[in-house]
Design an enzyme around this catalytic site. Structure first.
Site: not given
Ligand code: DON
Length: 585
Positions: A119, A396, A414, A416, A438, A467-468, A488-489
């Site tokens: 990360r 991501t 990712t 982001n 984030d 992060s997720s 997918g955040g």
């Molecule tokens: O680390 C995370 O949770 C986010 N930066 C992920 C971002 C993400 O999945 C964007 N894509 N759809």
């Protein structure tokens, strides 16, 4: 079945023809010579079948690059590193050198599970209120689309750490496909053309990004036209020649630091030289006969996947029925409890205490389960982060790789947002992440995914933003069985959760598990999102229970999954986005 060979043959032929029409090259390459006993042709979606090795990812050329490395005798880690570097070339919206991520490995030899945290870190000069305006509101442009949006990139350190410690090949060999794709170029796919056109406005704001991905007249490369990236090839060659120092010290580092100085960015040569990937112990939990291994903090993914599974474990989910109102109600209420906890308890474990054991404790889940009413939604405003924790001491992308011996890699990395900050570092061919977003820029406020986050995720120099991302491997009766993950955040956690639940509790194959309609609730906003394909009758029942249902909006996540069964590799790329690929042999 055997009494009706003709009907079976017809069914088989029609399915085979349908598959051939849909993905001709894939089907011809990987169709088993005869009907395999592990495929139930009555399921709605069928996986691609492989025998020796498989790479499932968001883009064809990079997944094929991983497969090529396996066929050259590389192990799954060699393939994962090759695919990771190749995606930086062929899938610039999320594949990256300028971002970060997590890699989860299962190594059959020694039966080991390894988690590599690469990360991004906040630059040393980052500070708690750096994204707040004078009136204490968030400056979103500064947070997401400026040079200050970027954390110190971790991808190169993470991939090289994996290669050196767990791979078998040299850097030159695993980087060769990425270098060739960057240098010689590749034909732009439908998906890439679409993505570049969709983000043209944002990418055009940065002259270097515009130069890299668009023609001199500013139009995106058309389908079939060749995209060459000589600057990126140069950067990849620095890495091949000098390893980590080729990126974090020397000319590449100087170019990154110079760009930061040009536009008030914070990343310095010292920040780059200090970056380290960290090997952490993955989280483990049980759900009936399954053992789930997933991402520890600074991801919130593993914690909340395990927490939600604990909340659901004592209900007979199969009896409720897949995607029935009763099941979706229980799932939603569990998600709300977990995301409420996320808003308070999660952050970088090297900076703050994260009560992982307490949050994933089955006894805590049993107490929390009592808060879920049988047929009534509890408004999120009446749900607060759990207070009964027993703390003992203190865009991501995903790709998934497996071989027949049970070695598996699940990697989520990712920038982001799609194309990150949309700022490219001149002379490197590389986009920068906007992962600083984030963090909780304003603890208690919501981020780009609407996620409310707390003090533990406040900004501090050297810290990793929460992060997720949830690369996950499920074991069945002690054997590696199902590897998956998703972008997918905030929806990553619920996507991975439902995908593994579909397989574990509803006995779906890997393709049906990843394809079936999903829901998402993250506590705040108090809104149950439901994808297309969940019956209006079911949604009406959920509304009657008091849920605020938002149906048919955005799709939820994009999984890349492999199931290992009876020595067969069964792979599925999520059809929610174009361009995904299963490379198998
Ligand atoms: O680390 C995370 O949770 C986010 N930066 C992920 C971002 C993400 O999945 C964007 N894509 N759809």
């Amino acid at each position: 079945m055997q009494r009706r060979p003709y009907a079976l043959l017809c069914l088989w032929l029609s399915l085979a023809l349908a598959t051939l029409a849909a993905t001709p090259a894939q089907a011809r390459e990987t169709a088993p010579a005869q009907q395999s006993p592990i495929i139930d042709y009555n399921e709605r979606f069928l996986p691609i079948v492989g025998r020796e090795g498989m790479v499932v990812g968001p883009e064809q050329l990079a997944t094929e690059a991983g497969k090529q490395i396996l066929q050259q005798g590389g192990n799954v880690v060699d393939a994962a590193v090759a695919t990771g570097f190749a995606l930086a070339v062929t899938y610039p919206r999320a594949g990256n050198l300028g971002g970060g991520g997590f890699m989860l490995l299962h190594l059959a030899e020694g039966n080991r599970d390894v988690f590599i945290d690469y990360r991004e870190t906040a630059p040393a000069a980052a500070s708690r209120d750096m994204f707040l305006k004078a009136d204490s509101s968030e400056d979103l442009a500064l947070e997401y689309f400026s040079l200050q949006s970027s954390g110190v990139p971790g991808t190169v350190a993470g991939l090289l750490y994996a290669l050196e410690k767990y791979g078998s090949m040299g850097r030159e060999q695993v980087l060769a496909p990425a270098i060739a794709l960057a240098e010689q170029g590749f034909a732009v796919s439908f998906a890439l053309n679409y993505e570049l056109a969709a983000r043209a406005d944002r990418l055009h704001r940065n002259p270097e990004a515009k130069r890299l991905y668009f023609k001199p007249d500013g139009s995106p490369y058309q389908i079939g036209e060749i995209l060459r990236q000589p600057d990126l090839a140069w950067t990849l060659r620095q890495i091949a020649a000098r390893g980590k120092d080729g990126f974090y010290r020397g000319e590449v580092a100087r170019r990154i630091a110079a760009e930061m100085q040009r536009g008030n960015g914070l990343i310095t040569l010292e920040d780059l030289a200090a970056y380290r990937a960290i090997e952490r112990v993955p989280l483990r939990g049980r759900f009936h006969e399954f053992e789930i291994v997933s991402a520890p903090p600074p991801s919130s993914g593993g914690v909340h996947i395990l927490q939600i599974l604990n909340l659901l474990e004592n209900d007979d989910l199969a009896a409720l029925g897949h995607n029935s109102a009763a099941y979706l109600h229980l799932l939603t209420e569990s998600m709300k409890l977990a995301y409420a906890d996320r808003s308070e308890y999660l952050g970088d474990p090297d900076f703050v205490d994260v009560p992982v054991a307490a949050l994933t404790d089955k006894a805590y889940a049993a107490r929390q389960r009592k808060l879920i009413a049988a047929d009534r939604a509890t408004p999120s405003a009446r749900i607060a982060p759990g207070r009964e924790l027993v703390v003992e001491s203190q865009d991501t992308t995903q790709y998934t790789i497996a071989d027949r011996h049970g070695n598996m890699v699940s990697n989520t990395y990712t920038l982001n947002a799609s194309f990150g900050s949309a700022i490219a570092v001149p002379g490197t061919g590389m986009l920068l992440n906007n992962e600083m977003g984030d963090f909780a820029a304003l603890p208690g406020g919501a981020n780009m995914f609407g996620l409310v986050q707390g003090e533990r995720n406040a900004i501090a120099g050297g810290k990793r933003p929460l992060s997720s991302m949830s690369p996950t491997i499920v074991f069945r009766d002690g054997q590696p069985w199902f590897a998956t993950g998703s972008p997918g955040g905030s929806m990553i956690i619920t996507t991975v959760l439902q995908t593994i639940l579909n397989a574990m509790a509803f006995d779906m194959n890997v393709a049906t598990a990843g394809t079936s309609p999903r829901i998402h609730h993250q506590w705040l906003p108090d809104e149950l999102q439901a994808e297309q394909g969940i019956s209006p009758d079911t949604l009406a029942l959920l509304r009657d229970m008091g849920h605020t249902v938002k149906a048919g909006g955005r799709t939820i996540g994009r999984t890349q999954s492999i199931m290992l069964r009876d020595g067969w590799l069964l792979g599925a790329t999520d059809p929610r986005r174009p361009g995904g690929w299963v490379a198998a042999y």
